[in-house]
Design a protein around this motif. Structure first.
Motif, PDB file in Angstrom:
ATOM      1  N   ASN A 156      57.410-115.729  -8.517  1.00 47.03           N
ATOM      2  CA  ASN A 156      57.192-117.165  -8.628  1.00 47.03           C
ATOM      3  C   ASN A 156      57.285-117.884  -7.291  1.00 47.03           C
ATOM      4  N   GLN A 186      59.258-126.003  -7.241  1.00 43.84           N
ATOM      5  CA  GLN A 186      58.466-124.812  -6.952  1.00 43.84           C
ATOM      6  C   GLN A 186      58.875-124.255  -5.587  1.00 43.84           C
ATOM      7  N   TRP A 221      47.354-120.935  -7.408  1.00 42.18           N
ATOM      8  CA  TRP A 221      48.390-119.934  -7.695  1.00 42.18           C
ATOM      9  C   TRP A 221      48.338-119.507  -9.157  1.00 42.18           C
ATOM     10  N   LYS A 222      48.167-120.473 -10.038  1.00 45.77           N
ATOM     11  CA  LYS A 222      48.069-120.152 -11.458  1.00 45.77           C
ATOM     12  C   LYS A 222      46.846-119.278 -11.724  1.00 45.77           C
ATOM     13  N   GLN A 223      45.735-119.598 -11.070  1.00 47.16           N
ATOM     14  CA  GLN A 223      44.529-118.800 -11.240  1.00 47.16           C
ATOM     15  C   GLN A 223      44.723-117.380 -10.706  1.00 47.16           C
ATOM     16  N   ARG A 263      46.424-108.772  -7.866  1.00 44.60           N
ATOM     17  CA  ARG A 263      46.296-110.209  -7.675  1.00 44.60           C
ATOM     18  C   ARG A 263      45.495-110.413  -6.396  1.00 44.60           C
ATOM     19  N   ASN A 307      47.290-115.638 -10.737  1.00 47.99           N
ATOM     20  CA  ASN A 307      48.143-114.877 -11.634  1.00 47.99           C
ATOM     21  C   ASN A 307      47.631-114.831 -13.066  1.00 47.99           C
ATOM     22  N   THR A 308      46.382-115.184 -13.263  1.00 49.06           N
ATOM     23  CA  THR A 308      45.782-115.164 -14.593  1.00 49.06           C
ATOM     24  C   THR A 308      45.811-113.753 -15.187  1.00 49.06           C
ATOM     25  N   GLU A 356      48.986-125.263  -6.357  1.00 49.43           N
ATOM     26  CA  GLU A 356      49.602-124.793  -7.599  1.00 49.43           C
ATOM     27  C   GLU A 356      48.551-124.328  -8.608  1.00 49.43           C
ATOM     28  N   LYS A 357      47.405-124.999  -8.630  1.00 52.80           N
ATOM     29  CA  LYS A 357      46.334-124.557  -9.527  1.00 52.80           C
ATOM     30  C   LYS A 357      45.799-123.187  -9.098  1.00 52.80           C
TER      31      LYS A 357
END
Length: 457
Positions: A177, A226, A351-353, A395, A355-356, A348-349
């Motif tokens: 994270n 974060q 990063w989320k992508q 990743r 780790n999809t 942050e977006k």
């Protein structure tokens, strides 16, 4: 009792590039390299890691029938004996020289070992890789070859992926994270100002700690709960001392920044616009499968000086980064902090992508609907059949597609499938990859049962 470490041998004739591959794997991956006591200089041992898997790799002396004219019999036997102890073998051939009679002798030796073997044809550039399908190397009797250019770092990641495929991670992974990012760009782009903005007074900043390279610094900080790590390969505390040295960003420093971070913030001066040097950095990032956010700085000045600034800038971005049409772009003024909040939202977006995770059932249902709409091309008169698709543990998101003939999946068709995946799963701007792999009965037995695939196909 500890888990036995994976052992990988690099094998082949002299001068095919084995030592270069060894240096790329152990050097660019920040691995520990040392000669083992009692081992001759002709078998060089090192350690490396990839995708949470530690492994030992050794570069054997070039094996040839040349006798005393080239290598002594003792050295040849040492190389052959060392290869026998490996769990996996990378058999390197010379793509520029072509098939050599000794390659046939070594092929028979490798096959008798009955060890998983990756056959790599070195000295092949990106433009030549599709010509391997008609290569004379198929006389050796291997099902497939991997093209590579060790000198230009083409194919290295794919070789590493093969090494660790099916292996169990054997050391604790990094904290998942924590977002690792690097700010890169030309000195006049406002890099230092953005760094100060990222590490502002209202942030929780931890003292710099030594990074993985001598001249690398990692600075942890926190924003909105974060955790981040800012990677600066030349040292955040020595900007003034290195202004003269980074006037022309060297490829080595750029690569260090790329390798150390998950997300790259590429700073571009809004007045001068993106340059060829910026394009080279992005190309490097894509070869290393790193996400890039293009940060256009000094928009307060540009909007005052340049009519219809944003429209013109987007046209420049489209021209310079024509190979990366969906690169994320954020406009900011690091000096006034304008746009910095939006930059963090974009980070942050992304990063989320990155780790999809997509379930196997979901990706297969979508994948087969996509290829029904645009069937794959044929290969040598035969239809290409897709059997099964699964997401790897890499990743950014990457997918492995089991097919009857990987050579038939053209780059254009691969780009088409990747674009559909990115569009469907909101992965626009992320360097998603698709790896076609020849289906073997053992590879997909469980999937065959789960999806009702005819295992006799």
């Amino acid at each position: 009792m500890g888990t036995k470490m994976l052992r990988v041998a690099i094998f082949g004739r002299p001068n095919v590039g084995k030592s270069t591959l060894f240096n790329q794997i152990t050097g660019t991956r920040k691995a520990i390299v040392k000669d083992q006591p009692g081992v001759t200089r002709d078998v060089h041992y090192g350690k490396a890691d990839w995708r949470s898997v530690n492994f030992e790799i050794f570069d054997t002396a070039g094996v040839t029938q040349g006798g005393d004219k080239v290598w002594s019999k003792a050295i040849r036997e040492k190389a052959l004996a060392a290869t026998k102890t490996a769990d996996k073998v990378i058999f390197v051939l010379d793509g520029k020289y072509g098939l050599n009679p000794e390659d046939k002798d070594l092929t028979q030796y490798v096959k008798r070992l009955n060890i998983p073997t990756l056959v790599v044809i070195n000295k092949i550039d990106q433009r030549e890789k599709n010509d391997i399908g008609s290569s004379e190397f198929y006389e050796l009797g291997f099902d497939s070859f991997m093209p590579a250019s060790f000198e230009h770092k083409f194919g290295i990641d794919e070789i590493l992926d093969w090494i660790v495929e099916g292996e169990t991670p054997n050391f604790a992974p990094k904290e998942e994270n924590i977002i690792r990012m690097a700010v890169i760009g030309k000195p006049n782009a406002g890099k230092s100002t953005l760094v100060n903005a990222l590490l502002g007074e209202d942030r929780v900043v931890v003292s710099p700690m030594a990074g993985t390279t001598i001249d690398s610094v990692e600075v942890p900080f926190k924003r909105n709960e974060q955790d981040f790590i800012l990677v600066d390969t030349a040292g955040l505390r020595r900007n003034a001392q290195r202004d003269d040295h980074v006037e022309h960003l060297s490829a080595v420093k750029a690569e260090e920044s790329v390798v150390e971070a998950d997300i790259l913030l590429l700073m571009v001066d809004a007045i001068s616009g993106p340059t060829h040097q910026d394009s080279r950095i992005v190309e490097l990032a894509l070869t290393k499968h790193r996400a890039v956010i293009l940060v256009i700085n000094k928009i307060d000045l540009a909007e005052n000086k340049i009519p219809r600034f944003r429209e013109g800038m987007r046209k420049q971005i489209e021209d310079v980064f024509h190979y990366y049409s969906d690169i994320p772009v954020v406009f900011i003024s690091a000096k006034t902090m304008r746009g910095v909040d939006k930059l963090f939202l974009t980070i942050e977006k992304v990063w989320k992508q990155l780790n999809t995770r997509i379930s196997t059932q979901n990706i297969n249902e979508f994948f087969f609907s996509a290829i029904r709409a645009a069937p794959s091309p044929s290969f040598r008169g035969h239809d290409i059949k897709f059997f099964y698709v699964t997401q790897t543990k890499q990743r950014p998101p990457a997918f492995m597609a089991f097919v009857n003939e990987p050579r038939g999946i053209t780059n254009a068709y691969k780009r088409f499938i990747v674009s559909k995946i990115k569009e469907h799963y909101d992965l626009i701007g992320i360097p998603v990859r698709l790896f076609p792999k020849k289906r073997r009965r053992g590879d997909t037995k469980a999937a065959d049962v789960a999806y009702g695939i005819n295992t006799k196909t």
